[in-house]
Design a protein around this motif. Structure first.
Motif, PDB file in Angstrom:
ATOM      1  N   UNK A 156       0.797  -1.228   0.000  1.00 27.55           N
ATOM      2  CA  UNK A 156       0.000   0.000   0.000  1.00 27.55           C
ATOM      3  C   UNK A 156       0.832   1.281   0.000  1.00 27.55           C
ATOM      4  N   UNK A 157       2.152   1.155   0.213  1.00 26.85           N
ATOM      5  CA  UNK A 157       3.010   2.344   0.171  1.00 26.85           C
ATOM      6  C   UNK A 157       4.425   1.917  -0.232  1.00 26.85           C
ATOM      7  N   UNK A 158       5.205   2.828  -0.803  1.00 31.26           N
ATOM      8  CA  UNK A 158       6.559   2.467  -1.250  1.00 31.26           C
ATOM      9  C   UNK A 158       7.576   2.476  -0.114  1.00 31.26           C
ATOM     10  N   UNK A 159       8.758   1.939  -0.426  1.00 34.98           N
ATOM     11  CA  UNK A 159       9.930   2.022   0.455  1.00 34.98           C
ATOM     12  C   UNK A 159       9.708   1.383   1.828  1.00 34.98           C
ATOM     13  N   UNK A 160       9.232   0.152   1.814  1.00 34.83           N
ATOM     14  CA  UNK A 160       9.054  -0.603   3.057  1.00 34.83           C
ATOM     15  C   UNK A 160       9.998  -1.797   3.036  1.00 34.83           C
ATOM     16  N   UNK A 161      10.738  -1.999   4.118  1.00 37.79           N
ATOM     17  CA  UNK A 161      11.689  -3.107   4.190  1.00 37.79           C
ATOM     18  C   UNK A 161      11.568  -3.818   5.523  1.00 37.79           C
ATOM     19  N   UNK A 162      11.908  -5.091   5.503  1.00 37.72           N
ATOM     20  CA  UNK A 162      12.008  -5.880   6.734  1.00 37.72           C
ATOM     21  C   UNK A 162      13.485  -6.135   6.985  1.00 37.72           C
ATOM     22  N   UNK A 163      13.991  -5.677   8.122  1.00 34.43           N
ATOM     23  CA  UNK A 163      15.388  -5.936   8.457  1.00 34.43           C
ATOM     24  C   UNK A 163      15.602  -7.450   8.470  1.00 34.43           C
ATOM     25  N   UNK A 164      16.481  -7.936   7.640  1.00 32.12           N
ATOM     26  CA  UNK A 164      16.672  -9.372   7.540  1.00 32.12           C
ATOM     27  C   UNK A 164      18.050  -9.814   7.954  1.00 32.12           C
ATOM     28  N   UNK A 165      18.238 -11.127   7.991  1.00 36.11           N
ATOM     29  CA  UNK A 165      19.549 -11.686   8.262  1.00 36.11           C
ATOM     30  C   UNK A 165      19.903 -11.724   9.731  1.00 36.11           C
ATOM     31  N   UNK A 166      21.171 -11.975   9.998  1.00 32.69           N
ATOM     32  CA  UNK A 166      21.673 -12.066  11.360  1.00 32.69           C
ATOM     33  C   UNK A 166      21.898 -10.671  11.949  1.00 32.69           C
ATOM     34  N   UNK A 167      22.043 -10.642  13.268  1.00 26.07           N
ATOM     35  CA  UNK A 167      22.269  -9.372  13.952  1.00 26.07           C
ATOM     36  C   UNK A 167      23.438  -8.607  13.346  1.00 26.07           C
ATOM     37  N   UNK A 168      24.471  -9.320  12.960  1.00 28.47           N
ATOM     38  CA  UNK A 168      25.672  -8.671  12.425  1.00 28.47           C
ATOM     39  C   UNK A 168      25.406  -7.931  11.123  1.00 28.47           C
TER      40      UNK A 168
END
Length: 281
Positions: A156-168
């Motif tokens: 429904x809106x642009x520029x959305x991300x899910x922080x992925x991967x390991x903590x590092x």
């Protein structure tokens, strides 16, 4: 409500001197509440009678009663699933499914009361600001809800991300965070030190943090722009995440409506891509 939640809810109606006590308590929770009246008054820059009026306004007959309740809050906050399992009472006569759903329904009602409408609207405004990027991340159990939220917001809106991967790898992803961007963080009791540190780094990059947490409040609350507390204690071994998910769905629905034609245009484009793919175009 936990005492910390009660104090936050009362900020809008407290007289000036008592509001100073509330701010001192919240900024130094829980240690200052377990100290003497004189120490709390000195930290707040008020008097002992003001502290007593503040405690009375919260519904406590005395300062010792206030402290006993605060100790119970802290003890409950720190309990592990194993400790909750050991302290659980005998099974109810009600069917297990019925009892579980009753506890969840109570959590939902309590969460509605715990989240001020003004804070909910402020959260929606942050999420609807498509001029800024939006990042979502949760903890061990809540990150699935963060990913669910990001998946919907991305439509429904642009520029959305899910922080992925390991903590590092989180620090690598911080490279793209700009001042004014929005970070939605989920953190409930037994708060994750890596998430707390990420919150600090986001603040250093001047991101605006929307924190979804529990009534005891993650340490991230100290630097969050908006804090939405959800009731998670269902009086059983494991905390319940249903209120978190319900709040997220309410936010998604509200933001979808706020985006109006822009959201519908993106959804229509997605539908076109879907059907063109099925048609082999």
């Amino acid at each position: 409500m936990a005492i910390r939640e009660q104090v936050q809810a009362s900020l809008g109606v407290l007289p000036g001197a008592e509001k100073k006590v509330a701010h001192a308590f919240l900024a130094n929770y829980p240690s200052i509440g377990l100290s003497t009246i004189a120490e709390l008054a000195a930290l707040a820059g008020t008097s002992a009678p003001t502290v007593l009026r503040f405690v009375s306004r919260l519904g406590f007959a005395s300062y010792p009663e206030f402290q006993r309740t605060l100790r119970a809050d802290v003890q409950s906050q720190l309990m592990s699933p194993l400790e909750r399992a050991r302290s659980a009472g005998p099974a109810s006569d009600n069917p297990a499914l019925e009892a579980s759903f009753a506890a969840i329904a109570a959590n939902l009602q309590a969460t509605v009361k715990a989240v001020p409408e003004s804070e909910f609207e402020a959260a929606c405004e942050l999420l609807a600001d498509h001029r800024s990027a939006c990042y979502c991340l949760g903890g061990r159990f809540t990150d699935a809800i963060a990913a669910y939220m990001a998946a919907h917001l991305r439509i429904i809106r642009p520029n959305v991300s899910h922080f992925g991967g390991q903590t590092s790898t989180w620090r690598d992803q911080l490279l793209d965070v700009r001042p004014g961007d929005v970070a939605v963080l989920f953190d409930i009791r037994r708060y994750q030190s890596d998430l707390v540190r990420l919150g600090e780094l986001l603040v250093e990059r001047k991101a605006r943090i929307l924190l979804i947490t529990d009534p005891w409040l993650s340490p991230i609350a100290r630097s969050a722009r908006v804090v939405l507390p959800c009731v998670v204690d269902a009086n059983r071994t494991w905390d319940s995440s249903v209120a978190l998910l319900a709040l997220v769905e309410a936010l998604i629905d509200r933001v979808s409506r706020a985006q109006g034609d822009a959201a519908r245009a993106r959804m229509q484009t997605l539908e076109d891509i879907h059907w063109n793919n099925l048609a082999g175009r």
